[in-house]
Design an enzyme around this catalytic site. Structure first.
Site, PDB file in Angstrom:
ATOM      1  N   ASP A  10      -5.871 -32.478  -7.456  1.00 27.77           N
ATOM      2  CA  ASP A  10      -7.120 -32.016  -8.036  1.00 27.77           C
ATOM      3  C   ASP A  10      -7.194 -32.512  -9.483  1.00 27.77           C
ATOM      4  O   ASP A  10      -6.351 -32.172 -10.299  1.00 27.77           O
ATOM      5  CB  ASP A  10      -7.086 -30.467  -7.996  1.00 27.77           C
ATOM      6  CG  ASP A  10      -8.408 -29.851  -8.365  1.00 27.77           C
ATOM      7  OD1 ASP A  10      -9.244 -30.545  -8.953  1.00 27.77           O
ATOM      8  OD2 ASP A  10      -8.585 -28.652  -8.086  1.00 27.77           O
ATOM      9  N   ASP A  23     -13.359 -35.025  -6.658  1.00 33.43           N
ATOM     10  CA  ASP A  23     -12.170 -34.922  -7.504  1.00 33.43           C
ATOM     11  C   ASP A  23     -10.980 -34.254  -6.814  1.00 33.43           C
ATOM     12  O   ASP A  23     -10.030 -33.845  -7.473  1.00 33.43           O
ATOM     13  CB  ASP A  23     -12.505 -34.161  -8.789  1.00 33.43           C
ATOM     14  CG  ASP A  23     -12.976 -32.740  -8.506  1.00 33.43           C
ATOM     15  OD1 ASP A  23     -13.291 -32.443  -7.347  1.00 33.43           O
ATOM     16  OD2 ASP A  23     -13.025 -31.942  -9.446  1.00 33.43           O
ATOM     17  N   GLU A  24     -11.016 -34.106  -5.510  1.00 31.86           N
ATOM     18  CA  GLU A  24      -9.944 -33.410  -4.797  1.00 31.86           C
ATOM     19  C   GLU A  24      -9.580 -34.149  -3.523  1.00 31.86           C
ATOM     20  O   GLU A  24     -10.472 -34.637  -2.833  1.00 31.86           O
ATOM     21  CB  GLU A  24     -10.442 -32.053  -4.306  1.00 31.86           C
ATOM     22  CG  GLU A  24     -10.395 -30.933  -5.282  1.00 31.86           C
ATOM     23  CD  GLU A  24     -10.973 -29.690  -4.632  1.00 31.86           C
ATOM     24  OE1 GLU A  24     -10.444 -29.249  -3.608  1.00 31.86           O
ATOM     25  OE2 GLU A  24     -11.981 -29.193  -5.161  1.00 31.86           O
TER      26      GLU A  24
END
Length: 410
Positions: free
Chosen positions: A9, A111-112
């Site tokens: 993350d 973003d993960e």
DNA sequence: TCTGGGGTCCTAGGACCC
DNA sequence: TCTGGGGTCCTAGGACCC
């Protein structure tokens, strides 16, 4: 060797990425070291906070907060408008580094991602990955390690930024159960409220609650969160990102709309974007949805219609959207419009209409040409006459106008 | 509380078919 | 005609995620 799941993350992704970009382009200010935030549009007073720095957080700036509120909490706040194209590029770079560690990587959002890997020492691997991303790309990540996706995700959120955490079964009681129940994945505002009403305040209390009681209260969702609270999850890491199920755009209008002419222009501008994205993905849709929301006091309606023949034609979608809108609109003032298409199929295998085949193909080619021109020369290149002097953008939705429309973004 | 926007999934109820 | 029941499709709306 044992199989482990990692959740990676990026810390305050938009802000970190913007900061790195600025530094690389000659800025001597690191946004991460000052009170700063990403959000809003050019005018700076509209929109909401999408990401914030630690200093901004300490001053009381919150994600999702309207800009004027954030500025009230922190008058010195530096606000930068989002650059989605940059974020997509950073996300791709992060993904490609992670993919050098394992072939089994599932992108979960910009973003993960989840990564599955069999190894002896997952902690060492995680630190290597974290350091490689930092050295190569200049931003920090959090990594959670466990044996399933839920625990890995909960693990990566334990303490930020720039940390590696394990959250194995034997650590659940100590690390996860004391947390407030709303921090559990899939417990949002509504569920949190229900749980609190029954005195369920922590994840541990949820885990100890009778699953039948939760099931009675929230059906399948109750069972789901009970399993999550107990660290149970068997969903696989899916290498291929899921297929797109629907494409939609919506917008909040700058004024109350109570005139059908303005309403139709907003709906048309959203349809232009939706149809463009649909064609960029080489897909056809079977269902068209339209929705609106009231100016104040919530309220709003939607309507959808299934088509006999799938389409990717702007005019066809627009025509249906307008029919639906007229069916549901009570002529009250509107502040928000949405257009969405679902039940998507690839365009290659679409079932051609028995009628009008030549015309359909001609229209499709025309649409494609307009798309190309707009992508190449900007959305203003070709405009319907009705937009001229209307003061309404001819294409509306999500992606900022000042950025070229990239198919990678769509 | 909604502020913004883009998504997915679930459920309930009605229509329709056999 | 609404007696019985099962199944699927469609739509509206809610809840969740980032």
């Amino acid at each position: 060797m044992k199989k482990y799941i990692f959740h990676i993350d990026a810390n305050s992704a938009y802000l970190s990425w913007q900061a790195v970009y600025d530094l690389q382009h000659g800025s001597n200010i690191d946004l991460r070291n000052i009170a700063s935030a990403i959000g809003g549009d050019k005018s700076k007073r509209k929109g909401i906070i999408l990401a914030k720095s630690l200093k901004a957080k300490k001053a009381g700036v919150k994600t999702g907060q309207p800009l004027f509120e954030a500025l009230r909490a922190c008058p010195k706040l530096t606000i930068v408008s989002p650059n989605y194209q940059l974020y997509m590029a950073c996300s791709d770079e992060m993904m490609s580094i992670i993919q050098t560690f394992s072939e089994k990587v599932e992108r979960f959002s910009v973003d993960e991602c989840f990564m599955e890997l069999s190894c002896k020492d997952p902690l060492t691997i995680a630190y290597q990955l974290k350091n490689t991303i930092y050295k190569t790309l200049g931003f920090t990540v959090n990594i959670g390690i466990s044996t399933n996706k839920l625990l890995a995700k909960m693990g990566s959120e334990l303490e930020k930024p720039n940390k590696v955490h394990t959250l194995f079964e034997d650590e659940i009681m100590e690390k996860m159960w004391p947390l407030p129940v709303n921090e559990l994945f899939m417990v949002g505002r509504a569920t949190n409220k229900k749980l609190r009403k029954y005195g369920i305040n922590t994840i541990g209390q949820l885990a100890k609650t009778d699953i039948e009681f939760l099931s009675l209260m929230m059906k399948s969702h109750g069972r789901l969160i009970w399993h999550y609270a107990n660290g149970l999850d068997s969903s696989p890491v899916k290498k291929d990102s899921r297929k797109i199920k629907g494409i939609g755009n919506s917008t909040t209008t700058p004024f109350d709309v109570d005139d059908i002419r303005y309403a139709s222009l907003f709906i048309l501008s959203l349809t232009e974007m939706v149809a463009l994205r649909l064609r960029a993905n080489n897909m056809m849709c079977h269902v068209v949805h339209v929705s609106y929301h009231r100016a104040s006091q919530g309220g709003g309606q939607g309507r959808q219609r299934k088509l006999i023949t799938p389409t990717d034609n702007t005019n066809t979608i627009y025509k249906i959207a307008m029919e639906l809108f007229k069916e549901i609109w009570d002529e009250g003032p509107i502040r928000h419009f949405g257009v969405r298409v679902t039940m998507l199929n690839t365009a290659e295998i679409y079932q051609k209409s028995i009628f009008d085949e030549k015309n359909l193909e001609k229209k499709r080619r025309l649409n494609k040409h307009i798309d190309l021109l707009r992508v190449k020369y900007g959305s203003q290149t070709i405009k319907r006459a009705s937009f001229i002097e209307s003061g309404i953008k001819n294409i509306n939705g999500g992606i900022h106008e000042e950025y070229p429309m990239m198919t990678s973004l769509l």
